[in-house]
Design a protein around this motif. Structure first.
Motif, mmCIF file in Angstrom:
data_model
loop_
_atom_site.group_PDB
_atom_site.id
_atom_site.type_symbol
_atom_site.label_atom_id
_atom_site.label_comp_id
_atom_site.label_asym_id
_atom_site.label_seq_id
_atom_site.Cartn_x
_atom_site.Cartn_y
_atom_site.Cartn_z
ATOM 1 N N SER A 214 0.828 -1.213 0.000
ATOM 2 C CA SER A 214 0.000 0.000 0.000
ATOM 3 C C SER A 214 0.860 1.259 0.000
ATOM 4 N N SER A 215 1.982 1.230 0.699
ATOM 5 C CA SER A 215 2.870 2.397 0.712
ATOM 6 C C SER A 215 3.418 2.698 -0.678
ATOM 7 N N VAL A 216 3.635 1.666 -1.463
ATOM 8 C CA VAL A 216 4.125 1.864 -2.833
ATOM 9 C C VAL A 216 3.023 2.397 -3.742
ATOM 10 N N GLY A 217 1.802 1.930 -3.538
ATOM 11 C CA GLY A 217 0.729 2.258 -4.471
ATOM 12 C C GLY A 217 -0.090 3.486 -4.136
ATOM 13 N N MET A 218 0.034 4.041 -2.931
ATOM 14 C CA MET A 218 -0.795 5.198 -2.584
ATOM 15 C C MET A 218 -0.340 6.450 -3.324
ATOM 16 N N GLN A 219 -1.278 7.372 -3.534
ATOM 17 C CA GLN A 219 -0.985 8.583 -4.287
ATOM 18 C C GLN A 219 -0.094 9.558 -3.518
ATOM 19 N N CYS A 220 -0.058 9.444 -2.194
ATOM 20 C CA CYS A 220 0.748 10.366 -1.395
ATOM 21 C C CYS A 220 2.221 9.999 -1.393
ATOM 22 N N THR A 221 2.610 8.902 -2.015
ATOM 23 C CA THR A 221 4.007 8.501 -2.101
ATOM 24 C C THR A 221 4.529 8.730 -3.518
ATOM 25 N N VAL A 222 5.839 8.787 -3.646
ATOM 26 C CA VAL A 222 6.472 9.038 -4.946
ATOM 27 C C VAL A 222 6.893 7.753 -5.637
ATOM 28 N N CYS A 223 6.686 6.631 -5.007
ATOM 29 C CA CYS A 223 7.041 5.358 -5.634
ATOM 30 C C CYS A 223 6.099 5.086 -6.809
ATOM 31 N N MET A 224 6.657 4.688 -7.917
ATOM 32 C CA MET A 224 5.894 4.378 -9.138
ATOM 33 C C MET A 224 5.033 5.559 -9.568
ATOM 34 N N ASP A 225 5.530 6.764 -9.353
ATOM 35 C CA ASP A 225 4.757 7.950 -9.705
ATOM 36 C C ASP A 225 4.638 8.058 -11.220
ATOM 37 N N GLY A 226 3.426 8.262 -11.709
ATOM 38 C CA GLY A 226 3.164 8.353 -13.134
ATOM 39 C C GLY A 226 2.868 7.021 -13.805
ATOM 40 N N SER A 227 2.980 5.934 -13.067
ATOM 41 C CA SER A 227 2.704 4.624 -13.654
ATOM 42 C C SER A 227 1.200 4.351 -13.648
ATOM 43 N N SER A 228 0.754 3.630 -14.644
ATOM 44 C CA SER A 228 -0.671 3.325 -14.753
ATOM 45 C C SER A 228 -1.114 2.235 -13.785
ATOM 46 N N VAL A 229 -0.187 1.484 -13.216
ATOM 47 C CA VAL A 229 -0.530 0.393 -12.297
ATOM 48 C C VAL A 229 -0.410 0.813 -10.842
ATOM 49 N N LYS A 230 -0.176 2.096 -10.584
ATOM 50 C CA LYS A 230 -0.013 2.548 -9.201
ATOM 51 C C LYS A 230 -1.297 2.349 -8.402
ATOM 52 N N ALA A 231 -2.433 2.678 -8.999
ATOM 53 C CA ALA A 231 -3.705 2.495 -8.298
ATOM 54 C C ALA A 231 -4.000 1.016 -8.075
ATOM 55 N N LYS A 232 -3.612 0.168 -9.004
ATOM 56 C CA LYS A 232 -3.839 -1.267 -8.842
ATOM 57 C C LYS A 232 -2.989 -1.829 -7.706
ATOM 58 N N VAL A 233 -1.801 -1.290 -7.513
ATOM 59 C CA VAL A 233 -0.955 -1.743 -6.406
ATOM 60 C C VAL A 233 -1.596 -1.373 -5.067
ATOM 61 N N ALA A 234 -2.155 -0.169 -4.979
ATOM 62 C CA ALA A 234 -2.860 0.226 -3.750
ATOM 63 C C ALA A 234 -4.074 -0.669 -3.510
ATOM 64 N N GLY A 235 -4.780 -1.026 -4.580
ATOM 65 C CA GLY A 235 -5.905 -1.936 -4.436
ATOM 66 C C GLY A 235 -5.467 -3.319 -3.973
ATOM 67 N N ALA A 236 -4.308 -3.769 -4.434
ATOM 68 C CA ALA A 236 -3.785 -5.065 -3.976
ATOM 69 C C ALA A 236 -3.455 -5.020 -2.488
ATOM 70 N N GLY A 237 -2.898 -3.899 -2.032
ATOM 71 C CA GLY A 237 -2.649 -3.746 -0.598
ATOM 72 C C GLY A 237 -3.931 -3.764 0.214
#
Length: 278
Positions: A98-121
């Protein structure tokens, strides 16, 4: 912005649930001795947990003894241990994902799968909450059923301990936090799809809709293509006639103008445009 706030709220709730599950797993307050009937002596309190059983005396002595065997334990206790440990491991994995996929973090910023990573968390938090809720609920049911059995001596009856309340609340918070993370992921995906659907080529968005309508902030204005200036004739026959008249006019100029070394500058008629259209 709403999706980001929902993600942060869900993560905090799930993280608090993970801490509560850790406390409930380690402490021995799953069931405490019940002081009812003839068993009214409160000088000694017996407590049992997943890993140890303790005795508290009114003099202030607190003694605990861990279970010396694993295979010799009851089946429900072994299953409760396994499910609580797996729940904690899933919660740790969910925090990282979730820390990688949330919008408040800079990890994977601009990637289209960032929201999916947060959903997986969020899904991992949901699974963790369900796994911790099962042994807690089962233990509560067992304690209540044993307490109301008349065949069990009153000295062997126990009440619901504090860790069961903490575990129940923590499991519900983990489930709710994981649900918020999953919902925020779905909202973010819908927003991204809406932006891609209503935008045109890079870098300018396509603000024209169907039927030649330009969509504004609160109203739509019909789109009208630019028209040529009034008086411009697009007929190629008239254009050729105009050019021929200009050539004939220049051929009947005065001899003084022909003898001059510098060519005379003819005035362009008012009805002749620089583009060659009349």
């Amino acid at each position: 912005m709403a999706a980001a706030a929902m993600e942060v709220m869900g993560f905090l709730m799930a993280f608090i649930g993970m801490i509560g599950n850790l406390v409930a797993t380690l402490l021995p307050y799953w069931e405490t001795s019940a002081h009812i009937g003839s068993n009214i002596v409160t000088a000694v309190v017996n407590m049992k947990g997943l890993w140890m059983q303790c005795v508290y005396q009114s003099t202030g002595n607190f003694q605990c003894e861990t279970y010396n065997t694993i295979l010799g334990l009851r089946t429900d206790l072994q299953a409760a241990r396994a499910m609580m440990v797996i729940s904690l491991l899933l919660s740790v994995m969910a925090c990282v994902v979730s820390s990688v996929g949330m919008q408040c973090t800079v990890c994977m910023d601009g990637s289209s799968v960032k929201a999916k990573v947060a959903g997986a968390g969020g899904c991992l938090f949901l699974t963790s909450g369900l796994l911790s809720l099962i042994p807690v609920s089962w233990k509560i049911h067992e304690v209540i059923q044993t307490f109301y059995q008349y065949s069990v001596p009153e000295s062997l009856k126990f009440e619901i301990g504090d860790c069961l309340y903490v575990g129940l609340a923590s499991s519900l918070m983990s489930i709710l936090g994981g649900g918020l993370l999953s919902v925020s992921c779905c909202d973010d995906l819908e927003v991204r799809r809406g932006i891609r659907r209503h935008t045109g080529g890079y870098p300018y968005p396509d603000r024209t809709g169907t039927g030649g309508m330009v969509h504004g902030g609160s109203h739509s204005v019909p789109y009208r293509p630019a028209t040529l200036q009034t008086g411009i004739n697009l007929n190629p026959t008239n254009k050729n006639q105009t050019l021929a008249s200009q050539v004939s006019t220049s051929s009947h100029s005065t001899p003084a103008a022909h003898s001059s070394r510098k060519p005379a500058r003819h005035n362009v008629p008012a009805s002749y445009d620089v583009t060659g259209y009349v």
